[in-house]
Motif scaffolding. Sequence first.
Motif, mmCIF file in Angstrom:
data_model
loop_
_atom_site.group_PDB
_atom_site.id
_atom_site.type_symbol
_atom_site.label_atom_id
_atom_site.label_comp_id
_atom_site.label_asym_id
_atom_site.label_seq_id
_atom_site.Cartn_x
_atom_site.Cartn_y
_atom_site.Cartn_z
ATOM 1 N N LEU A 166 71.101 -71.442 37.491
ATOM 2 C CA LEU A 166 69.715 -71.178 37.860
ATOM 3 C C LEU A 166 69.499 -70.030 38.833
ATOM 4 O O LEU A 166 68.373 -69.536 38.956
ATOM 5 N N ALA A 167 70.525 -69.599 39.535
ATOM 6 C CA ALA A 167 70.334 -68.580 40.576
ATOM 7 C C ALA A 167 69.597 -67.332 40.080
ATOM 8 O O ALA A 167 68.703 -66.829 40.780
ATOM 9 N N PRO A 168 69.920 -66.798 38.886
ATOM 10 C CA PRO A 168 69.205 -65.590 38.436
ATOM 11 C C PRO A 168 67.695 -65.782 38.288
ATOM 12 O O PRO A 168 66.937 -64.814 38.429
ATOM 13 N N LEU A 169 67.264 -67.014 38.012
ATOM 14 C CA LEU A 169 65.826 -67.268 37.887
ATOM 15 C C LEU A 169 65.108 -67.096 39.217
ATOM 16 O O LEU A 169 63.891 -66.892 39.253
ATOM 17 N N PHE A 170 65.871 -67.175 40.310
ATOM 18 C CA PHE A 170 65.302 -66.997 41.650
ATOM 19 C C PHE A 170 65.735 -65.667 42.269
ATOM 20 O O PHE A 170 65.642 -65.471 43.478
ATOM 21 N N GLY A 171 66.239 -64.765 41.410
ATOM 22 C CA GLY A 171 66.599 -63.433 41.877
ATOM 23 C C GLY A 171 67.922 -63.342 42.597
ATOM 24 O O GLY A 171 68.165 -62.380 43.334
ATOM 25 N N ARG A 172 68.800 -64.325 42.376
ATOM 26 C CA ARG A 172 70.105 -64.316 43.033
ATOM 27 C C ARG A 172 71.212 -64.288 41.984
ATOM 28 O O ARG A 172 71.041 -64.813 40.876
ATOM 29 N N PRO A 173 72.381 -63.726 42.307
ATOM 30 C CA PRO A 173 73.488 -63.703 41.345
ATOM 31 C C PRO A 173 74.192 -65.057 41.274
ATOM 32 O O PRO A 173 74.152 -65.846 42.227
ATOM 33 N N LEU A 174 74.831 -65.326 40.145
ATOM 34 C CA LEU A 174 75.679 -66.509 40.037
ATOM 35 C C LEU A 174 76.902 -66.332 40.932
ATOM 36 O O LEU A 174 77.369 -65.215 41.155
ATOM 37 N N ASN A 175 77.429 -67.445 41.421
ATOM 38 C CA ASN A 175 78.572 -67.396 42.330
ATOM 39 C C ASN A 175 79.599 -68.435 41.884
ATOM 40 O O ASN A 175 79.525 -69.599 42.283
ATOM 41 N N PRO A 176 80.545 -68.041 41.027
ATOM 42 C CA PRO A 176 81.529 -69.003 40.503
ATOM 43 C C PRO A 176 82.340 -69.703 41.588
ATOM 44 O O PRO A 176 82.663 -70.889 41.460
ATOM 45 N N GLN A 177 82.679 -68.987 42.658
ATOM 46 C CA GLN A 177 83.457 -69.604 43.725
ATOM 47 C C GLN A 177 82.654 -70.701 44.419
ATOM 48 O O GLN A 177 83.162 -71.802 44.671
ATOM 49 N N ALA A 178 81.392 -70.410 44.703
ATOM 50 C CA ALA A 178 80.532 -71.418 45.328
ATOM 51 C C ALA A 178 80.325 -72.605 44.394
ATOM 52 O O ALA A 178 80.268 -73.756 44.841
ATOM 53 N N ALA A 179 80.228 -72.329 43.082
ATOM 54 C CA ALA A 179 80.062 -73.408 42.104
ATOM 55 C C ALA A 179 81.289 -74.312 42.086
ATOM 56 O O ALA A 179 81.165 -75.545 42.026
ATOM 57 N N ALA A 180 82.470 -73.714 42.143
ATOM 58 C CA ALA A 180 83.710 -74.497 42.128
ATOM 59 C C ALA A 180 83.822 -75.366 43.382
ATOM 60 O O ALA A 180 84.234 -76.535 43.315
ATOM 61 N N GLU A 181 83.447 -74.808 44.519
ATOM 62 C CA GLU A 181 83.484 -75.582 45.763
ATOM 63 C C GLU A 181 82.469 -76.720 45.721
ATOM 64 O O GLU A 181 82.754 -77.841 46.166
ATOM 65 N N ALA A 182 81.290 -76.442 45.167
ATOM 66 C CA ALA A 182 80.263 -77.478 45.057
ATOM 67 C C ALA A 182 80.713 -78.594 44.121
ATOM 68 O O ALA A 182 80.450 -79.779 44.380
ATOM 69 N N GLU A 183 81.400 -78.229 43.042
ATOM 70 C CA GLU A 183 81.865 -79.247 42.098
ATOM 71 C C GLU A 183 82.860 -80.203 42.752
ATOM 72 O O GLU A 183 82.858 -81.411 42.475
ATOM 73 N N LYS A 184 83.708 -79.688 43.620
ATOM 74 C CA LYS A 184 84.664 -80.559 44.316
ATOM 75 C C LYS A 184 83.933 -81.593 45.167
ATOM 76 O O LYS A 184 84.272 -82.785 45.148
ATOM 77 N N VAL A 185 82.926 -81.145 45.905
ATOM 78 C CA VAL A 185 82.155 -82.066 46.746
ATOM 79 C C VAL A 185 81.358 -83.038 45.879
ATOM 80 O O VAL A 185 81.246 -84.228 46.195
ATOM 81 N N LEU A 186 80.824 -82.541 44.769
ATOM 82 C CA LEU A 186 80.055 -83.386 43.858
ATOM 83 C C LEU A 186 80.929 -84.494 43.278
ATOM 84 O O LEU A 186 80.533 -85.670 43.265
ATOM 85 N N SER A 187 82.107 -84.144 42.806
ATOM 86 C CA SER A 187 83.010 -85.152 42.244
ATOM 87 C C SER A 187 83.415 -86.175 43.296
ATOM 88 O O SER A 187 83.473 -87.384 43.025
#
Length: 232
Positions: A121-142
């Motif tokens: 969703l980040a591009p819809l709000f004018g921000r780039p995707l961040n795979p590293q941040a996504a991977a870190e978030a997934e660890k906390v989510l799991s």
Amino acid sequence: MELKVYVDRLSQPSRAIVIFCKVNKIDFEEVGIELLKGQQLTPEFKEINPMGKVPAIVVDGKFKLFESHAILIFLASAFPGVADHWYPADLYRRAEIHSILDWHHSNLRHSSTGFIQNTLLAPLFGRPLNPQAAAEAEKVLSSSLSKIEALWLKESGQFLLGSNQPSIADLCLVCEIMQLEFADETDRNRILGPHKKIQQWIEDTKSATKPHFDEVHQTLFAAKVKLQMQRK
């Protein structure tokens, strides 16, 4: 009591508020605030919520309140027709619900939002995707999903804290997890697949709040289809 509810149904906490009102037959006016159009940042809306976020409510044209957990606690307390299981009169049960809600903001909510934002969703709000941040978030989510199963989804009941009926905590957390509907099927299965208790709890919460749960989530499902078509 005149109640206006300012929401965007793409927002997890907004959906929780709308579902709660519908399930409990609370009379309210739903005012749509489109996040993708930046309507939450207008001066008019910031008079209601200076933080520029949804959901928010206005009661009798003068009392303004924001933050979804605070709103749900207020609604459960202010409307006598709300069943006790949503926000029990028992102070010990209330304290346990507060504990889960406080944990929710810095764990499940932070990680699920971080994952979806940085994978889709980040591009819809004018921000780039961040795979590293996504991977870190997934660890906390799991980790958060594992903690929910270990600490609060007990064998004695279908819902959090071993209850046989949902509380406002169940509704908040399940609506949060539903945001994973935005994710690719592979990602969603990887994250939710190991958590059978979570999957059953989601279905139980849907059943306990039908038909309103599915109806309110139609906006999310439609947005998912539109996003998939755009990506193709």
